[in-house]
Design an enzyme around this catalytic site. Structure first.
Site, PDB file in Angstrom:
ATOM      1  N   GLU A 123       0.805  -1.233   0.000  1.00 41.02           N
ATOM      2  CA  GLU A 123       0.000   0.000   0.000  1.00 41.02           C
ATOM      3  C   GLU A 123       0.831   1.272   0.000  1.00 41.02           C
ATOM      4  O   GLU A 123       0.700   2.119   0.894  1.00 41.02           O
ATOM      5  CB  GLU A 123      -0.946   0.019   1.211  1.00 41.02           C
ATOM      6  CG  GLU A 123      -1.887  -1.163   1.270  1.00 41.02           C
ATOM      7  CD  GLU A 123      -3.047  -0.964   2.243  1.00 41.02           C
ATOM      8  OE1 GLU A 123      -3.021   0.014   2.999  1.00 41.02           O
ATOM      9  OE2 GLU A 123      -3.968  -1.786   2.220  1.00 41.02           O
ATOM     10  N   GLU A 127      -5.016  -8.675   0.571  1.00 44.33           N
ATOM     11  CA  GLU A 127      -5.678  -8.389   1.853  1.00 44.33           C
ATOM     12  C   GLU A 127      -7.148  -8.117   1.574  1.00 44.33           C
ATOM     13  O   GLU A 127      -7.479  -7.429   0.603  1.00 44.33           O
ATOM     14  CB  GLU A 127      -5.143  -7.123   2.540  1.00 44.33           C
ATOM     15  CG  GLU A 127      -3.807  -7.259   3.182  1.00 44.33           C
ATOM     16  CD  GLU A 127      -3.346  -5.968   3.884  1.00 44.33           C
ATOM     17  OE1 GLU A 127      -4.202  -5.176   4.347  1.00 44.33           O
ATOM     18  OE2 GLU A 127      -2.129  -5.769   3.950  1.00 44.33           O
TER      19      GLU A 127
HETATM   20  C1  BGP Z   1      -4.298  -2.201   5.437  1.00 40.51           C
HETATM   21  C2  BGP Z   1      -2.885  -2.453   5.893  1.00 40.51           C
HETATM   22  C3  BGP Z   1      -2.766  -3.436   6.999  1.00 40.51           C
HETATM   23  C4  BGP Z   1      -3.887  -3.448   8.003  1.00 40.51           C
HETATM   24  C5  BGP Z   1      -5.261  -3.332   7.343  1.00 40.51           C
HETATM   25  C6  BGP Z   1      -6.413  -3.152   8.282  1.00 40.51           C
HETATM   26  O1  BGP Z   1      -4.421  -0.911   4.953  1.00 40.51           O
HETATM   27  O2  BGP Z   1      -2.065  -2.903   4.840  1.00 40.51           O
HETATM   28  O3  BGP Z   1      -1.510  -3.250   7.582  1.00 40.51           O
HETATM   29  O4  BGP Z   1      -3.642  -2.651   9.060  1.00 40.51           O
HETATM   30  O5  BGP Z   1      -5.267  -2.267   6.415  1.00 40.51           O
HETATM   31  O6  BGP Z   1      -6.600  -1.809   8.570  1.00 40.51           O
HETATM   32  P1  BGP Z   1      -6.540  -1.187  10.014  1.00 40.51           P
HETATM   33  O7  BGP Z   1      -5.500  -1.956  10.758  1.00 40.51           O
HETATM   34  O8  BGP Z   1      -6.145   0.230   9.812  1.00 40.51           O
HETATM   35  O9  BGP Z   1      -7.904  -1.315  10.584  1.00 40.51           O
END
Ligand code: BGP
Length: 472
Positions: A168, A367
């Site tokens: 990301e 993801e």
């Molecule tokens: C994505 C990232 C992850 C993870 C996920 C969930 O953007 O790559 O590292 O954190 O989001 O989001 P969050 O943890 O901000 O709720």
């Protein structure tokens, strides 16, 4: 009508995580920017929980791999922390303990027959490089990142089939420079953010070029968070806003990664506004020829956009928001704990976009997932968490994904976020995302209902579902 939603043979099933969100800081000689953020402003984090212990993966990895195997994973992604592996950033000298730790991770994955996808950057720039050089604003930092990547390839190059350069990357300029929700929490630094976009693309291309020159046997890609920008209406103003948003937030990385070029229209606007990045022809040539072997897509939510009613507010200092405005679509489904819209069909739209506009390059969902606050409320007396909401979320997204695969999209896997509950950038452990629950006091693990569901899914390589009715 109910039917069996079947996936291709040898599909990658598993989940993603990252070093900074799981390992804990044991033995790490350097802080990364997220460590620095917590150590200087712990009050920014939910319940003031930081990354120092996180999910203790540094110690619990043998148990974690065994549990991942138990719930059907054939693959898993994590990242190598630059701030753990490298002792001296300028020379690229390796820290022997760091190197030993990542070798143990690779060995443990192999032992469990789990294909490891290794990522090189997951928001975890060493804090010293921000202090000394301004982080990703600096091309010297780009070259130091290449030294780090070289160390990774020399140590583990031939043991890993799938590498990725960044996770990301758009979040770095977006969260760190435009809107301030990640360290260094700058707001309104539009021009700097554009240079960061360019420099990270350059860093990724340089690493890909290095990887190719080393004749290693695996593949190298990048992981992008794609957030399709749907316009409020078909008015020209709203369509222009959505096109700009697409180009800036998705295609400023997607186009260089796959086609080796930046979106023309974006470059024109930035040039006209005097905020185009500083580049050289030699760099642009390198970006042109150093494209990825495959793509990882993180998908959580779409963007809803409309024309900006008050562009004048975003001219001094220059901010991209003069060209668009995000809004919450009335009556949309929301995960209110995260503030993210739930819109599963976007996964299909992304898949078809890759098929139709990006040469149907091999790609996977790197993801996708959902977490809610207070997940403990779903726990039975023995602590077993019945997270049906997560199972429903996965089913619906997977059904749309499979539809796109049936229509020819070249998707080779699906990784959920995440395997076991892990630390998040300032939400800490508020919204739990794992198939496996982690008790923060004892670091004990317990598989949730969704973990057993995932085991069934992976065993059968599919599940019974009716996309039209959304009932099983
Ligand atoms: C994505 C990232 C992850 C993870 C996920 C969930 O953007 O790559 O590292 O954190 O989001 O989001 P969050 O943890 O901000 O709720």
């Amino acid at each position: 009508m109910e039917k069996f939603v079947e996936f291709p043979e040898n599909f990658l099933w598993g989940a993603a995580s990252s070093g900074p969100q799981t390992e804990g800081n044991y033995g790490k000689a350097h802080e990364n920017v997220m460590d620095r953020w917590f150590h200087t402003k712990p009050e920014d984090f939910f319940d003031q929980v930081g990354p120092d212990i996180a999910s203790d993966f540094y110690h619990t990895y043998p148990e974690d791999f065994a549990l991942m195997k138990k719930i059907g994973f054939n693959s898993f992604r994590t990242s190598i922390q630059w701030s753990r592996l490298i002792k001296d950033f300028e020379t690229g000298e390796v820290d022997p303990d760091g190197a030993k730790f990542y070798q143990s991770i690779i060995d443990e994955a192999k032992k469990n027959n789990i294909t490891l996808i290794l990522n090189l950057h997951h928001f975890d720039l060493p804090a010293e490089l921000l202090d000394e050089y301004g982080g990703w604003e600096s091309k010297h930092v780009v070259d130091l990142f290449v030294k780090f990547a070289k160390a990774c390839f020399e140590l583990y190059g031939n043991q890993i089939e799938y590498w990725t350069t960044f996770n990301e990357p758009m979040v770095i300029p977006e969260a760190g420079y435009l809107y301030g929700f990640h360290y260094p929490n700058y707001k309104g630094k539009g021009k700097e953010a554009m240079q960061v976009i360019y420099n990270i693309n350059l860093a990724s291309a340089k690493v890909i070029s290095l990887y190719r020159s080393m004749n290693l046997k695996g593949k190298i890609g990048i992981i992008l968070n794609l957030t399709p920008a749907y316009p409020r209406s078909n008015s020209q103003e709203d369509l222009d806003a959505s096109e700009f948003t697409e180009n800036l937030f998705n295609r400023s990385f997607l186009e260089p990664a796959i086609k080796g070029e930046f979106p023309k229209k974006l470059v024109e606007v930035l040039d006209k506004d005097g905020v185009l990045w500083e580049s050289s022809q030699a760099e642009l040539d390198l970006i042109k020829k150093s494209t990825v072997d495959y793509l990882g897509v993180n998908y959580y939510h779409p963007k809803r956009v409309k024309a900006q009613d008050h562009p004048e507010q975003f001219k001094e200092p220059w901010m991209p928001d003069q060209y668009f405005e995000e809004y919450e679509m009335p009556n949309c489904r929301m995960n209110k704990y995260r503030g993210w819209e739930i819109y599963p069909k976007a996964i299909y739209d992304i898949a078809m976009d890759i098929k139709n506009n990006y040469g149907n390059i091999p790609w996977y969902i790197s993801e996708n997932g959902m977490g809610v606050e207070g997940e403990q409320r779903f726990a039975q007396v023995d602590g077993f968490i019945e997270d049906d909401y997560r199972i429903d979320f996965y089913k619906e997204h997977l059904a749309w994904l499979q539809k796109a695969i049936k229509e020819g999209s070249n998707c080779f896997g699906y990784h959920a976020w995440t395997a076991f509950d892990c630390w998040s950038w300032n939400n800490a452990y508020k919204n739990r995302y794992g198939f496996i629950a982690v008790d923060l006091k004892t670091q004990q693990r317990k598989i949730k209902k969704s973990g057993y569901w995932y085991l069934d899914l992976t065993k059968n390589n599919g599940f019974v579902y009716d996309l039209e009715q959304k009932v099983e």
